[in-house]
Design a protein around this motif. Structure first.
Motif, PDB file in Angstrom:
ATOM      1  N   GLN A 191       1.584  75.917  10.187  1.00  0.00           N
ATOM      2  CA  GLN A 191       0.573  75.046  10.780  1.00  0.00           C
ATOM      3  C   GLN A 191      -0.417  75.863  11.611  1.00  0.00           C
ATOM      4  OE1 GLN A 191       2.226  72.132  13.429  1.00  0.00           O
ATOM      5  NE2 GLN A 191       0.272  71.194  13.858  1.00  0.00           N
ATOM      6  N   TYR A 192       0.078  76.877  12.292  1.00  0.00           N
ATOM      7  CA  TYR A 192      -0.762  77.717  13.144  1.00  0.00           C
ATOM      8  C   TYR A 192      -1.156  79.027  12.452  1.00  0.00           C
ATOM      9  CZ  TYR A 192       0.670  74.386  16.638  1.00  0.00           C
ATOM     10  OH  TYR A 192       0.897  73.226  17.326  1.00  0.00           O
ATOM     11  N   GLU A 193      -0.959  79.065  11.152  1.00  0.00           N
ATOM     12  CA  GLU A 193      -1.307  80.225  10.320  1.00  0.00           C
ATOM     13  C   GLU A 193      -0.620  81.505  10.784  1.00  0.00           C
ATOM     14  OE1 GLU A 193      -5.571  80.395   9.991  1.00  0.00           O
ATOM     15  OE2 GLU A 193      -5.687  78.293   9.380  1.00  0.00           O
ATOM     16  N   GLU A 194       0.652  81.361  11.180  1.00  0.00           N
ATOM     17  CA  GLU A 194       1.446  82.504  11.625  1.00  0.00           C
ATOM     18  C   GLU A 194       2.553  82.864  10.641  1.00  0.00           C
ATOM     19  OE1 GLU A 194       2.845  81.256  15.449  1.00  0.00           O
ATOM     20  OE2 GLU A 194       0.895  81.498  16.398  1.00  0.00           O
ATOM     21  N   ALA A 195       2.730  82.072   9.601  1.00  0.00           N
ATOM     22  CA  ALA A 195       3.799  82.323   8.631  1.00  0.00           C
ATOM     23  C   ALA A 195       3.342  83.374   7.622  1.00  0.00           C
ATOM     24  CB  ALA A 195       4.169  81.036   7.912  1.00  0.00           C
ATOM     25  N   SER A 196       4.286  84.228   7.248  1.00  0.00           N
ATOM     26  CA  SER A 196       3.975  85.246   6.247  1.00  0.00           C
ATOM     27  C   SER A 196       3.961  84.625   4.846  1.00  0.00           C
ATOM     28  CB  SER A 196       5.030  86.353   6.287  1.00  0.00           C
ATOM     29  OG  SER A 196       6.274  85.861   5.799  1.00  0.00           O
ATOM     30  N   PHE A 197       3.445  85.362   3.904  1.00  0.00           N
ATOM     31  CA  PHE A 197       3.397  84.900   2.524  1.00  0.00           C
ATOM     32  C   PHE A 197       4.807  84.594   2.010  1.00  0.00           C
ATOM     33  CE2 PHE A 197       3.548  85.945  -2.044  1.00  0.00           C
ATOM     34  CZ  PHE A 197       2.673  84.991  -2.515  1.00  0.00           C
ATOM     35  N   TRP A 198       5.748  85.481   2.301  1.00  0.00           N
ATOM     36  CA  TRP A 198       7.130  85.312   1.841  1.00  0.00           C
ATOM     37  C   TRP A 198       7.773  84.078   2.487  1.00  0.00           C
ATOM     38  CZ3 TRP A 198       9.594  86.288  -2.220  1.00  0.00           C
ATOM     39  CH2 TRP A 198      10.980  86.348  -2.274  1.00  0.00           C
ATOM     40  N   GLU A 199       7.500  83.832   3.749  1.00  0.00           N
ATOM     41  CA  GLU A 199       8.033  82.639   4.420  1.00  0.00           C
ATOM     42  C   GLU A 199       7.483  81.360   3.777  1.00  0.00           C
ATOM     43  OE1 GLU A 199       8.905  83.810   9.046  1.00  0.00           O
ATOM     44  OE2 GLU A 199       6.800  83.643   8.422  1.00  0.00           O
ATOM     45  N   LYS A 200       6.210  81.394   3.414  1.00  0.00           N
ATOM     46  CA  LYS A 200       5.601  80.231   2.761  1.00  0.00           C
ATOM     47  C   LYS A 200       6.231  79.978   1.394  1.00  0.00           C
ATOM     48  CE  LYS A 200       1.143  80.711   5.052  1.00  0.00           C
ATOM     49  NZ  LYS A 200      -0.287  81.017   4.862  1.00  0.00           N
ATOM     50  N   ILE A 201       6.548  81.048   0.672  1.00  0.00           N
ATOM     51  CA  ILE A 201       7.218  80.915  -0.631  1.00  0.00           C
ATOM     52  C   ILE A 201       8.578  80.238  -0.439  1.00  0.00           C
ATOM     53  CG2 ILE A 201       8.313  82.192  -2.538  1.00  0.00           C
ATOM     54  CD1 ILE A 201       5.372  82.388  -2.821  1.00  0.00           C
ATOM     55  N   LYS A 202       9.355  80.729   0.519  1.00  0.00           N
ATOM     56  CA  LYS A 202      10.675  80.158   0.792  1.00  0.00           C
ATOM     57  C   LYS A 202      10.565  78.697   1.217  1.00  0.00           C
ATOM     58  CE  LYS A 202      12.898  84.443   2.337  1.00  0.00           C
ATOM     59  NZ  LYS A 202      13.559  85.080   3.483  1.00  0.00           N
ATOM     60  N   LEU A 203       9.572  78.398   2.036  1.00  0.00           N
ATOM     61  CA  LEU A 203       9.369  77.024   2.479  1.00  0.00           C
ATOM     62  C   LEU A 203       9.067  76.117   1.290  1.00  0.00           C
ATOM     63  CD1 LEU A 203       8.966  74.823   4.639  1.00  0.00           C
ATOM     64  CD2 LEU A 203       6.587  75.607   4.837  1.00  0.00           C
ATOM     65  N   ASN A 204       8.187  76.550   0.416  1.00  0.00           N
ATOM     66  CA  ASN A 204       7.845  75.735  -0.751  1.00  0.00           C
ATOM     67  C   ASN A 204       9.037  75.526  -1.674  1.00  0.00           C
ATOM     68  OD1 ASN A 204       5.142  75.023  -0.221  1.00  0.00           O
ATOM     69  ND2 ASN A 204       4.487  77.077  -0.751  1.00  0.00           N
ATOM     70  N   LEU A 205       9.875  76.531  -1.827  1.00  0.00           N
ATOM     71  CA  LEU A 205      11.101  76.373  -2.617  1.00  0.00           C
ATOM     72  C   LEU A 205      12.025  75.348  -1.953  1.00  0.00           C
ATOM     73  CD1 LEU A 205      11.953  80.028  -3.685  1.00  0.00           C
ATOM     74  CD2 LEU A 205      11.345  78.119  -5.174  1.00  0.00           C
ATOM     75  N   HIS A 206      12.119  75.407  -0.643  1.00  0.00           N
ATOM     76  CA  HIS A 206      12.964  74.464   0.089  1.00  0.00           C
ATOM     77  C   HIS A 206      12.428  73.044  -0.058  1.00  0.00           C
ATOM     78  CE1 HIS A 206      15.827  73.252   3.224  1.00  0.00           C
ATOM     79  NE2 HIS A 206      14.850  72.447   3.651  1.00  0.00           N
ATOM     80  N   LEU A 207      11.124  72.900   0.005  1.00  0.00           N
ATOM     81  CA  LEU A 207      10.509  71.570  -0.074  1.00  0.00           C
ATOM     82  C   LEU A 207      10.707  70.920  -1.439  1.00  0.00           C
ATOM     83  CD1 LEU A 207       7.168  72.127   1.880  1.00  0.00           C
ATOM     84  CD2 LEU A 207       9.302  71.123   2.702  1.00  0.00           C
TER      85      LEU A 207
END
Length: 84
Positions: free
Chosen positions: A20-36
């Motif tokens: 939300q605050y544009e602090e997540a890394s690319f890899w964290e975003k990938i993991k988040l999307n897989l979780h979602l």
């Protein structure tokens, strides 16, 4: 390898907040999307978080002083009702 890809709901919500605050890394975003993909509760949290971000970035309209006073008076009256 699968342990590296899958994250807990707690970690997902943390990454969602970071994103939300544009602090997540690319890899964290990938993991988040897989979780979602498989977690309905986190999808709902992420959706609400996105809506909140959009609301907060929109310019808020200022309330004029008479409307503020009216709101304060109404609030005080309602508060008195519930304190009795």
């Amino acid at each position: 390898m699968s342990k590296k890809l899958f994250i807990s709901c707690e970690k997902a919500s943390h990454v969602c907040d970071k994103s939300q605050y544009e602090e997540a890394s690319f890899w964290e975003k990938i993991k988040l999307n897989l979780h979602l993909i498989y977690c309905k509760a986190c999808r709902k949290y992420s959706s609400k978080n996105t809506k909140l971000t959009k609301l907060m970035t929109n310019k808020a309209a200022a309330m004029d002083s008479s409307a503020k006073e009216n709101l304060k008076t109404t609030f005080a009256k309602e508060l008195e009702k519930h304190q009795q």
